[in-house]
Design a protein around this motif. Structure first.
Motif, PDB file in Angstrom:
ATOM      1  N   PRO A  70     -17.030  -8.710  11.402  1.00 47.46           N
ATOM      2  CA  PRO A  70     -16.161  -8.118  12.264  1.00 47.46           C
ATOM      3  C   PRO A  70     -14.843  -9.051  12.027  1.00 47.46           C
ATOM      4  N   GLY A  71     -13.744  -8.289  12.051  1.00 46.83           N
ATOM      5  CA  GLY A  71     -12.457  -8.990  12.161  1.00 46.83           C
ATOM      6  C   GLY A  71     -12.045  -9.501  10.717  1.00 46.83           C
ATOM      7  N   TYR A  72     -12.830  -9.239   9.655  1.00 41.72           N
ATOM      8  CA  TYR A  72     -12.518  -9.439   8.152  1.00 41.72           C
ATOM      9  C   TYR A  72     -12.632  -8.267   7.253  1.00 41.72           C
ATOM     10  N   VAL A  73     -11.853  -8.321   6.211  1.00 45.14           N
ATOM     11  CA  VAL A  73     -11.949  -7.685   5.203  1.00 45.14           C
ATOM     12  C   VAL A  73     -11.909  -8.252   3.801  1.00 45.14           C
ATOM     13  N   LEU A  74     -12.562  -8.060   2.886  1.00 45.10           N
ATOM     14  CA  LEU A  74     -12.446  -8.790   1.706  1.00 45.10           C
ATOM     15  C   LEU A  74     -11.634  -7.978   0.542  1.00 45.10           C
ATOM     16  N   ILE A  75     -10.742  -8.571  -0.351  1.00 41.01           N
ATOM     17  CA  ILE A  75     -10.058  -7.845  -1.153  1.00 41.01           C
ATOM     18  C   ILE A  75     -10.094  -8.784  -2.598  1.00 41.01           C
ATOM     19  N   LYS A  76     -10.560  -7.842  -3.540  1.00 39.63           N
ATOM     20  CA  LYS A  76     -10.458  -8.525  -4.778  1.00 39.63           C
ATOM     21  C   LYS A  76      -9.135  -8.299  -5.450  1.00 39.63           C
ATOM     22  N   MET A  77      -8.356  -9.256  -5.632  1.00 40.57           N
ATOM     23  CA  MET A  77      -6.958  -9.102  -6.163  1.00 40.57           C
ATOM     24  C   MET A  77      -6.381 -10.253  -6.944  1.00 40.57           C
ATOM     25  N   ILE A  78      -5.361  -9.906  -7.745  1.00 40.19           N
ATOM     26  CA  ILE A  78      -4.282 -10.914  -8.396  1.00 40.19           C
ATOM     27  C   ILE A  78      -3.379 -11.304  -7.385  1.00 40.19           C
ATOM     28  N   VAL A  79      -3.345 -12.508  -7.023  1.00 42.60           N
ATOM     29  CA  VAL A  79      -2.202 -12.953  -5.816  1.00 42.60           C
ATOM     30  C   VAL A  79      -0.936 -13.033  -6.662  1.00 42.60           C
ATOM     31  N   THR A  80       0.073 -12.391  -6.339  1.00 37.12           N
ATOM     32  CA  THR A  80       1.468 -12.591  -6.777  1.00 37.12           C
ATOM     33  C   THR A  80       2.423 -12.706  -5.508  1.00 37.12           C
ATOM     34  N   GLU A  81       3.516 -13.119  -5.647  1.00 36.53           N
ATOM     35  CA  GLU A  81       4.375 -12.977  -4.265  1.00 36.53           C
ATOM     36  C   GLU A  81       4.264 -11.681  -3.621  1.00 36.53           C
ATOM     37  N   GLU A  82       4.481 -10.504  -4.571  1.00 31.80           N
ATOM     38  CA  GLU A  82       4.526  -9.022  -3.877  1.00 31.80           C
ATOM     39  C   GLU A  82       3.164  -8.781  -3.489  1.00 31.80           C
ATOM     40  N   SER A  83       1.922  -8.825  -4.012  1.00 31.57           N
ATOM     41  CA  SER A  83       0.844  -8.484  -3.563  1.00 31.57           C
ATOM     42  C   SER A  83       0.296  -9.229  -2.317  1.00 31.57           C
ATOM     43  N   TRP A  84       0.804 -10.770  -2.215  1.00 32.30           N
ATOM     44  CA  TRP A  84       0.468 -11.428  -1.166  1.00 32.30           C
ATOM     45  C   TRP A  84       1.215 -10.990   0.221  1.00 32.30           C
ATOM     46  N   TYR A  85       2.525 -10.650  -0.287  1.00 33.75           N
ATOM     47  CA  TYR A  85       3.461 -10.002   1.014  1.00 33.75           C
ATOM     48  C   TYR A  85       2.804  -8.590   1.468  1.00 33.75           C
ATOM     49  N   ILE A  86       2.389  -7.687   0.542  1.00 37.30           N
ATOM     50  CA  ILE A  86       1.937  -6.397   0.972  1.00 37.30           C
ATOM     51  C   ILE A  86       0.730  -6.607   1.838  1.00 37.30           C
ATOM     52  N   VAL A  87      -0.542  -7.273   1.332  1.00 39.64           N
ATOM     53  CA  VAL A  87      -1.556  -7.547   2.219  1.00 39.64           C
ATOM     54  C   VAL A  87      -0.874  -8.215   3.749  1.00 39.64           C
ATOM     55  N   ARG A  88      -0.175  -9.411   3.525  1.00 42.53           N
ATOM     56  CA  ARG A  88       0.174 -10.061   4.720  1.00 42.53           C
ATOM     57  C   ARG A  88       0.877  -9.323   5.739  1.00 42.53           C
ATOM     58  N   ASN A  89       1.528  -8.238   5.447  1.00 44.68           N
ATOM     59  CA  ASN A  89       2.382  -7.418   6.049  1.00 44.68           C
ATOM     60  C   ASN A  89       1.919  -5.978   6.239  1.00 44.68           C
ATOM     61  N   THR A  90       0.777  -5.643   6.459  1.00 45.12           N
ATOM     62  CA  THR A  90       0.080  -4.429   6.634  1.00 45.12           C
ATOM     63  C   THR A  90      -0.475  -4.553   8.153  1.00 45.12           C
ATOM     64  N   ARG A  91      -0.326  -3.512   8.663  1.00 43.58           N
ATOM     65  CA  ARG A  91      -0.398  -3.681  10.213  1.00 43.58           C
ATOM     66  C   ARG A  91      -1.983  -3.938  10.619  1.00 43.58           C
ATOM     67  N   VAL A  93      -3.057  -6.918   9.878  1.00 37.46           N
ATOM     68  CA  VAL A  93      -3.675  -7.928   9.315  1.00 37.46           C
ATOM     69  C   VAL A  93      -2.877  -9.230   9.975  1.00 37.46           C
ATOM     70  N   THR A  94      -3.724 -10.337  10.095  1.00 34.80           N
ATOM     71  CA  THR A  94      -3.177 -11.714  10.851  1.00 34.80           C
ATOM     72  C   THR A  94      -3.097 -12.682   9.885  1.00 34.80           C
ATOM     73  N   GLY A  95      -3.567 -12.451   8.667  1.00 36.52           N
ATOM     74  CA  GLY A  95      -3.438 -13.643   7.493  1.00 36.52           C
ATOM     75  C   GLY A  95      -4.641 -13.755   6.731  1.00 36.52           C
ATOM     76  N   PHE A  96      -4.281 -14.438   5.795  1.00 30.44           N
ATOM     77  CA  PHE A  96      -5.516 -14.882   4.813  1.00 30.44           C
ATOM     78  C   PHE A  96      -6.285 -15.890   5.119  1.00 30.44           C
ATOM     79  N   VAL A  97      -7.575 -15.948   4.951  1.00 33.24           N
ATOM     80  CA  VAL A  97      -8.209 -17.456   5.252  1.00 33.24           C
ATOM     81  C   VAL A  97      -7.723 -18.105   4.262  1.00 33.24           C
ATOM     82  N   GLY A  98      -7.644 -19.452   4.583  1.00 29.47           N
ATOM     83  CA  GLY A  98      -6.977 -20.356   3.838  1.00 29.47           C
ATOM     84  C   GLY A  98      -6.148 -21.257   4.519  1.00 29.47           C
ATOM     85  N   SER A  99      -5.619 -21.948   3.560  1.00 29.94           N
ATOM     86  CA  SER A  99      -4.364 -22.959   4.412  1.00 29.94           C
ATOM     87  C   SER A  99      -3.078 -22.389   4.251  1.00 29.94           C
ATOM     88  N   GLY A 100      -2.673 -21.798   5.457  1.00 29.53           N
ATOM     89  CA  GLY A 100      -1.268 -21.093   5.641  1.00 29.53           C
ATOM     90  C   GLY A 100      -0.830 -20.485   4.565  1.00 29.53           C
TER      91      GLY A 100
END
Length: 179
Positions: A70-91, A93-100
């Protein structure tokens, strides 16, 4: 393109933290955004891991789907500036699990432990090939491959037992191609 940049273009599984109860909404909103922005080349799978839970209440058997994380979604993706931005700014979403600022992908071992990603397995036999059973109760028997199921990592082999052809389902590792 350097080898370092090339490595980044490989899709990996990431864990995204969401508000509790928003997991499915995040998944559908993200899928819409990806489609609208033509980013299908960067996103491969979005999963809200669920498991069936059987509950017996008042003598009645009831099956529910329950979120595994609960509280987590798993995403298989290629991280680029744009793809990371889209995920982070989806209503939701509080953030990626990782270091900031740097999302950390799951390791192959973590993915296997969760049991939801197909780690590619190659076998050196095909349908209609003769194989020998290496271990288990049918060790030593020879049969013909009927079906190969890569998702389940099982192979269906037609084995001749007591003068009768019998289909048997075995693990990939239990059979070996006869040369």
């Amino acid at each position: 393109m350097s080898q370092e940049e090339e490595k980044k273009l490989e899709p990996k599984w990431y864990v995204v933290h969401t508000y509790s109860g928003y997991e499915n909404k995040v998944k559908t909103d993200l899928e819409k955004t990806i489609k609208n922005r033509d980013l299908e080349d960067y996103f491969f799978n979005i999963v809200v891991p669920m498991e069936e839970q059987v509950e017996i209440k008042d003598g009645k058997r009831k099956t529910n789907l329950k979120k595994v994380f609960p509280g987590y979604v798993l995403i298989k993706m290629i991280v680029t500036e744009e793809s990371w931005y889209i995920v982070r700014n989806t209503r939701g979403v509080t953030g990626f699990v990782g270091s900031g600022t740097d999302p950390i992908p799951l390791t192959d071992q973590e993915i296997r432990n969760m049991g939801f990603d197909e780690v590619p397995v190659t076998v050196d036999y095909d349908v209609d090939d003769n194989v020998q059973v290496l271990n288990g109760p049918l060790e030593g028997f020879v049969g013909v491959v009927q079906e190969i199921n890569k998702q389940k990592q099982k192979v269906k082999v037609l084995v001749s037992m007591f003068g009768r052809e019998t289909p048997v389902e075995l693990e990939f590792s239990q059979v070996q191609k006869l040369s």
